[in-house]
Design a protein around this motif. Structure first.
Motif, PDB file in Angstrom:
ATOM      1  N   GLU A   1      -1.859   6.095   2.851  1.00  0.00           N
ATOM      2  CA  GLU A   1      -2.428   6.985   1.829  1.00  0.00           C
ATOM      3  C   GLU A   1      -3.418   6.173   0.987  1.00  0.00           C
ATOM      4  O   GLU A   1      -3.000   5.414   0.100  1.00  0.00           O
ATOM      5  N   PRO A   2      -4.705   6.304   1.266  1.00  0.00           N
ATOM      6  CA  PRO A   2      -5.673   5.509   0.521  1.00  0.00           C
ATOM      7  C   PRO A   2      -5.705   5.916  -0.948  1.00  0.00           C
ATOM      8  O   PRO A   2      -5.510   7.071  -1.292  1.00  0.00           O
TER       9      PRO A   2
ATOM     10  N   GLU B   1       0.843  -1.198   0.000  1.00  0.00           N
ATOM     11  CA  GLU B   1       0.000   0.000   0.000  1.00  0.00           C
ATOM     12  C   GLU B   1       0.881   1.252   0.000  1.00  0.00           C
ATOM     13  O   GLU B   1       2.074   1.198   0.264  1.00  0.00           O
ATOM     14  N   ARG B   2       0.251   2.392  -0.269  1.00  0.00           N
ATOM     15  CA  ARG B   2       0.975   3.662  -0.297  1.00  0.00           C
ATOM     16  C   ARG B   2       0.933   4.346   1.070  1.00  0.00           C
ATOM     17  O   ARG B   2      -0.047   4.207   1.805  1.00  0.00           O
ATOM     18  N   ALA B   3       2.003   5.089   1.379  1.00  0.00           N
ATOM     19  CA  ALA B   3       2.085   5.812   2.651  1.00  0.00           C
ATOM     20  C   ALA B   3       2.753   7.167   2.456  1.00  0.00           C
ATOM     21  O   ALA B   3       3.546   7.354   1.527  1.00  0.00           O
ATOM     22  N   ARG B   4       2.415   8.100   3.335  1.00  0.00           N
ATOM     23  CA  ARG B   4       3.074   9.412   3.416  1.00  0.00           C
ATOM     24  C   ARG B   4       3.874   9.419   4.710  1.00  0.00           C
ATOM     25  O   ARG B   4       3.332   9.109   5.772  1.00  0.00           O
ATOM     26  N   VAL B   5       5.135   9.772   4.619  1.00  0.00           N
ATOM     27  CA  VAL B   5       6.004   9.756   5.791  1.00  0.00           C
ATOM     28  C   VAL B   5       6.722  11.101   5.912  1.00  0.00           C
ATOM     29  O   VAL B   5       7.301  11.589   4.939  1.00  0.00           O
ATOM     30  N   ASN B   6       6.668  11.696   7.105  1.00  0.00           N
ATOM     31  CA  ASN B   6       7.434  12.904   7.418  1.00  0.00           C
ATOM     32  C   ASN B   6       8.540  12.484   8.379  1.00  0.00           C
ATOM     33  O   ASN B   6       8.259  11.877   9.418  1.00  0.00           O
TER      34      ASN B   6
ATOM     35  N   THR C   1       5.366   3.520  -1.863  1.00  0.00           N
ATOM     36  CA  THR C   1       4.774   2.221  -1.586  1.00  0.00           C
ATOM     37  C   THR C   1       5.583   1.499  -0.511  1.00  0.00           C
ATOM     38  O   THR C   1       6.813   1.474  -0.575  1.00  0.00           O
ATOM     39  N   ILE C   2       4.894   0.916   0.445  1.00  0.00           N
ATOM     40  CA  ILE C   2       5.552   0.121   1.484  1.00  0.00           C
ATOM     41  C   ILE C   2       5.975  -1.186   0.819  1.00  0.00           C
ATOM     42  O   ILE C   2       5.133  -1.990   0.422  1.00  0.00           O
ATOM     43  N   LEU C   3       7.283  -1.381   0.674  1.00  0.00           N
ATOM     44  CA  LEU C   3       7.800  -2.552  -0.033  1.00  0.00           C
ATOM     45  C   LEU C   3       8.073  -3.726   0.897  1.00  0.00           C
ATOM     46  O   LEU C   3       7.798  -4.873   0.556  1.00  0.00           O
ATOM     47  N   ALA C   4       8.641  -3.440   2.061  1.00  0.00           N
ATOM     48  CA  ALA C   4       8.998  -4.504   3.005  1.00  0.00           C
ATOM     49  C   ALA C   4       9.199  -3.882   4.383  1.00  0.00           C
ATOM     50  O   ALA C   4       9.434  -2.684   4.514  1.00  0.00           O
ATOM     51  N   VAL C   5       9.126  -4.743   5.401  1.00  0.00           N
ATOM     52  CA  VAL C   5       9.334  -4.307   6.778  1.00  0.00           C
ATOM     53  C   VAL C   5      10.178  -5.347   7.478  1.00  0.00           C
ATOM     54  O   VAL C   5       9.914  -6.541   7.377  1.00  0.00           O
ATOM     55  N   ASN C   6      11.218  -4.881   8.163  1.00  0.00           N
ATOM     56  CA  ASN C   6      12.066  -5.759   8.948  1.00  0.00           C
ATOM     57  C   ASN C   6      12.188  -5.132  10.335  1.00  0.00           C
ATOM     58  O   ASN C   6      12.925  -4.166  10.519  1.00  0.00           O
ATOM     59  N   GLY C   7      11.420  -5.662  11.289  1.00  0.00           N
ATOM     60  CA  GLY C   7      11.406  -5.063  12.627  1.00  0.00           C
ATOM     61  C   GLY C   7      10.798  -3.680  12.557  1.00  0.00           C
ATOM     62  O   GLY C   7       9.652  -3.521  12.157  1.00  0.00           O
ATOM     63  N   ASP C   8      11.571  -2.667  12.928  1.00  0.00           N
ATOM     64  CA  ASP C   8      11.107  -1.282  12.858  1.00  0.00           C
ATOM     65  C   ASP C   8      11.736  -0.525  11.695  1.00  0.00           C
ATOM     66  O   ASP C   8      11.754   0.700  11.688  1.00  0.00           O
ATOM     67  N   THR C   9      12.253  -1.250  10.704  1.00  0.00           N
ATOM     68  CA  THR C   9      12.800  -0.629   9.499  1.00  0.00           C
ATOM     69  C   THR C   9      11.852  -0.889   8.333  1.00  0.00           C
ATOM     70  O   THR C   9      11.480  -2.032   8.060  1.00  0.00           O
TER      71      THR C   9
END
Length: 150
Positions: free
Chosen positions: A145-146, A95-100, A114-122
């Protein structure tokens, strides 16, 4: 956010059948706001927010006998829900995200991708044909971001 407050309220919300998505506290004194975002696989209705609000308010009244004033708000995280933990991001891979960011990353404080992958808090966020590995601890704010299709 107070870890003590999270440990106090999360079991209450869970026992009522909801997930405590996020907890935030803003302001001070009379303008203090305690905001709980709750979620459920079936979605959240006004009645759900009222039920959680009653239980949380009663618990806070008992726990805080000294009495600090606050305004309690309980709501659904919504379509553009806040993303705070690695687990939040992991739930929405693809999904898509907005990050500041607190500090610029490659000269950018605001990233959309786009959120591609997550490893722990990365979190690996794909933006403009580039992948950024971002720590949730370095994020000032992040939201889903819907995407609305016509």
């Amino acid at each position: 956010m107070s870890q003590r407050l999270l440990q106090l309220l999360e079991p209450i919300v869970t026992d009522l059948g909801y997930e405590l998505w996020h907890l935030e506290s803003t302001g001070a004194g009379r303008s203090s706001v305690l905001r709980l975002y709750i979620d459920s696989p079936d979605g959240i209705a006004l009645e759900d927010c009222e039920k959680v609000s009653r239980e949380v308010s009663a618990t806070l009244d008992v726990e805080d006998a000294g009495g600090s004033e606050y305004q309690l708000e309980v709501s659904s995280p919504g379509l553009d829900r806040p993303l705070v933990t690695g687990a939040h991001f992991a739930r929405f891979v693809g999904e898509r995200a907005r990050v500041n960011m607190f500090a610029p990353v490659d000269g950018k404080r605001k990233l959309r991708g786009t959120i591609l992958a997550v490893n722990g808090d990365t979190v690996d966020l794909g933006c403009d044909d580039q992948t950024y590995s971002l720590s949730t601890g370095d994020m000032a704010k992040a939201r889903l971001e819907p995407v609305f299709e016509a």
